[in-house]
Design an enzyme around this catalytic site. Structure first.
Site, short mmCIF file in Angstrom:
data_model
loop_
_atom_site.label_atom_id
_atom_site.label_comp_id
_atom_site.label_asym_id
_atom_site.label_seq_id
_atom_site.Cartn_x
_atom_site.Cartn_y
_atom_site.Cartn_z
N SER A 23 57.47 -114.35 -124.48
CA SER A 23 56.59 -113.95 -125.59
C SER A 23 57.23 -114.26 -126.94
CB SER A 23 56.25 -112.46 -125.50
OG SER A 23 57.43 -111.68 -125.41
N ASN A 110 60.30 -101.27 -122.55
CA ASN A 110 58.93 -100.72 -122.57
C ASN A 110 58.70 -99.80 -123.76
OD1 ASN A 110 58.84 -102.15 -120.25
ND2 ASN A 110 58.71 -100.40 -118.85
N THR A 155 13.02 -106.53 -147.06
CA THR A 155 13.04 -106.07 -145.67
C THR A 155 12.44 -107.23 -144.88
OG1 THR A 155 10.84 -105.07 -145.76
CG2 THR A 155 12.70 -103.61 -146.29
N HIS A 156 12.93 -107.48 -143.71
CA HIS A 156 12.51 -108.64 -142.90
C HIS A 156 12.72 -109.96 -143.65
CE1 HIS A 156 10.37 -105.66 -140.36
NE2 HIS A 156 10.10 -105.10 -141.52
N SER A 277 31.12 -132.30 -150.07
CA SER A 277 30.85 -133.04 -148.86
C SER A 277 31.46 -134.43 -149.00
CB SER A 277 29.33 -133.16 -148.67
OG SER A 277 29.03 -134.31 -147.91
N LYS A 283 26.83 -132.00 -153.04
CA LYS A 283 27.03 -130.74 -152.32
C LYS A 283 28.11 -129.84 -152.91
CE LYS A 283 25.25 -129.51 -149.02
NZ LYS A 283 25.37 -129.85 -147.61
N ASN A 285 29.41 -126.48 -151.19
CA ASN A 285 29.18 -125.61 -150.03
C ASN A 285 29.97 -124.30 -150.10
OD1 ASN A 285 27.55 -127.61 -148.84
ND2 ASN A 285 29.35 -128.64 -147.99
N GLU A 290 31.21 -118.87 -145.33
CA GLU A 290 30.86 -119.27 -143.96
C GLU A 290 32.03 -118.99 -143.00
OE1 GLU A 290 28.94 -123.30 -143.85
OE2 GLU A 290 29.10 -123.05 -146.01
N GLN A 322 51.78 -107.44 -122.50
CA GLN A 322 52.32 -108.43 -123.44
C GLN A 322 51.17 -109.16 -124.16
OE1 GLN A 322 56.06 -110.59 -122.55
NE2 GLN A 322 54.80 -112.41 -122.40
N LYS A 325 49.56 -108.63 -128.14
CA LYS A 325 50.14 -109.01 -129.43
C LYS A 325 49.36 -110.03 -130.23
CE LYS A 325 54.55 -107.66 -127.85
NZ LYS A 325 53.83 -107.16 -126.62
N1 ARG Z 1 57.81 -108.94 -123.98
C1 ARG Z 1 57.37 -107.73 -123.38
C2 ARG Z 1 56.02 -107.32 -123.96
O1 ARG Z 1 55.69 -107.82 -124.96
C3 ARG Z 1 58.35 -106.64 -123.64
C4 ARG Z 1 58.37 -105.59 -122.62
C5 ARG Z 1 58.89 -106.12 -121.35
N2 ARG Z 1 59.10 -105.11 -120.36
C6 ARG Z 1 59.29 -105.41 -119.07
N3 ARG Z 1 59.48 -104.43 -118.29
N4 ARG Z 1 59.18 -106.63 -118.67
O2 ARG Z 1 55.32 -106.53 -123.40
#
Ligand code: ARG
Length: 458
Positions: A23, A110, A155-156, A277, A283, A285, A290, A322, A325
């Site tokens: 990660s 964790n 409205t509408h 454009s 144009k 825009n 958007e 994971q 994120k």
């Molecule tokens: N990279 C992991 C995450 O984002 C960290 C926690 C990993 N824990 C484990 N027991 N593998 O969740």
């Protein structure tokens, strides 16, 4: 290279599989929080005598060096070390040697990752709240300039009744105020420390969770270690609040897109917020509007992504988590930039007040005025409605409007109608007179602005 958790393994790892599990490509964003979490943890370990004061001091000094290098852009992370936590630990090792190995006492990745996420989101939400507060101020300031700017209310998407442009702006002020309230309220559920929940079950070491929580500026701690490591509700809540906030931005963007069109010409955006454009030289825009409307889709997607990750996930930590994120980072960035761009667009847009007002002249948005006029003179409203409806039809066939009907013709339809009907039919009067609470009448708008100004002073 050896893995920090390699003791139990005999077989060789494979780079492409490691890459799938890593990660660090995205959680490097948590480096600052990860170091802060480690500093608080090690301070606690030292204070509780779990490691010696000298060891704690060495580790803390090493972490400070890493923090300095991070700020200077000098830290290099490697996919071999999987995630930000192991990367930092490895770098700490390089900095201070084997004593670095004591940092992970009474802790797990964790609770570590959960701590990082809480710290990150708390700061990010604070920044988003500031951007949202600024947008509210922009809206109120703009509304002040346009209390007596008359435009068609729809409205509408059909002309309904004339309104003050400030009224329209303040409707969004209301939505954004609720968004602000929701985000502010949510902070107390982000501001909770999971540190010390360890892998899932707590630890046999005599830790002081309250101490590390306090070091990190958290207001509370998770009461249940299983909940602490597996809770991602605070992220879902943020994504949900963001989805609704983007809905509001997107609705307003849709209106800006309509209003800047040739058909409306109510508003002109400054060049910086528009693009041209490559083929059509004329144009201009409204790309930024958007894009905000478009980006609303990914914010909804991020909410649904994480809801789906959590659905059916057994306690406690699972690697699925994971996946919490990227959607969160993406949402933070999208919401913050959308808010800032949007505020800039509103602040600088040119409002074509005369075009807006003109749009209420050649239409039947004063039909309610005529019906109300009759009702005030004793004609039952339903009957008045019927009379006006027939008259609108007749006018449409003749290609004229209610204000073009001669007084004699009016009196032939309903003798109670007098000369003052023409004033009643004027859009300015129609708006000025609607002073029921929350209505578009100027007095009401001024009161709304006063109330809003009291809330937006920051
Ligand atoms: N990279 C992991 C995450 O984002 C960290 C926690 C990993 N824990 C484990 N027991 N593998 O969740």
């Amino acid at each position: 290279m050896e893995k920090l958790w390699g003791g139990r393994f005999q077989g060789k790892s494979e780079a492409w599989i490691d890459e799938f599990g890593a990660s660090i490509f995205f959680d490097a964003k948590l480096a600052k929080q990860d170091i802060a979490g480690s500093l608080a943890h090690v301070a606690m370990l030292g204070k509780c005598g779990i490691i010696s004061a000298d060891e704690a001091a060495q580790i803390m000094a090493g972490l400070e060096v890493l923090a300095g290098k991070l700020a200077a852009g000098e830290l290099e992370f490697s996919v071999v070390n999987e995630d930000i936590h192991l990367n930092i630990e490895k770098l700490l090792h390089e900095e201070i040697g084997p004593v670095a190995g004591k940092l992970h006492t009474a802790r797990s990745r964790n609770d570590q990752v959960a701590t990082d996420m809480h710290l990150y989101l708390k700061e990010a939400v604070t920044e988003i709240i500031a951007s949202l507060a600024h947008l509210r101020t922009v809206l109120v300031t703009k509304a002040e300039d346009h209390v007596e700017t008359i435009m068609p209310g729809y409205t509408h998407l059909q002309h309904a009744q004339p309104i003050s442009f400030a009224h329209h702006l303040l409707a969004y002020y209301g939505m954004f105020s609720r968004d602000l309230e929701r985000l502010t309220e949510s902070v107390k559920r982000i501001d909770i420390s999971p540190l010390g929940c360890a892998a899932l079950a707590g630890t046999t070491f005599p830790i002081d969770r309250a101490y590390s929580a306090e070091q990190l500026g958290f207001s509370a701690m998770y009461d249940n270690s299983l909940d602490g490591v597996s809770d991602r509700d605070f992220i879902i809540e943020f994504l949900s609040n963001s989805a609704l906030l983007m809905t509001h931005l997107s609705r307003f963007c849709e209106e800006l897109i309509l209003w800047t069109s040739h058909e409306f010409q109510f508003v002109e955006l400054i060049d910086a917020f528009a693009t041209g454009s490559s083929i059509m030289p004329q144009k201009k825009n409204p790309d930024m509007a958007e894009l905000i409307r478009g980006k609303t889709g990914r914010v909804y997607g991020n909410l649904f992504g994480l809801l789906t990750v959590l659905k059916g996930l057994p306690l406690a930590y699972n690697k699925d988590l994971q996946e919490d994120k990227e959607g969160m980072f993406d949402t933070v960035h999208t919401v913050k930039t959308s808010l800032d761009i949007f505020a800039g667009m509103i602040e600088t847009m040119k409002v074509n007040t005369s075009v807006m007002e003109q749009a209420t002249q050649k239409d039947f948005s004063n039909a309610t005025e005529l019906a109300d006029y009759l009702a005030k003179k004793g004609v039952p409203f339903r009957e008045a409605h019927e009379i006006v409806g027939k008259l609108v039809l007749a006018c449409t066939q003749k290609g004229i409007y209610l204000q073009d009907v001669a007084l004699a013709d009016y009196q032939a339809i309903q003798p109670v109608i007098e000369q003052d009907i023409y004033d009643a039919l004027a859009s300015y009067t129609a708006v000025a007179k609607r002073n029921s609470y929350g209505g578009t009448g100027f007095d009401q708008i001024r009161a709304m602005i006063e109330k809003a100004k009291k809330n937006t002073i920051n």
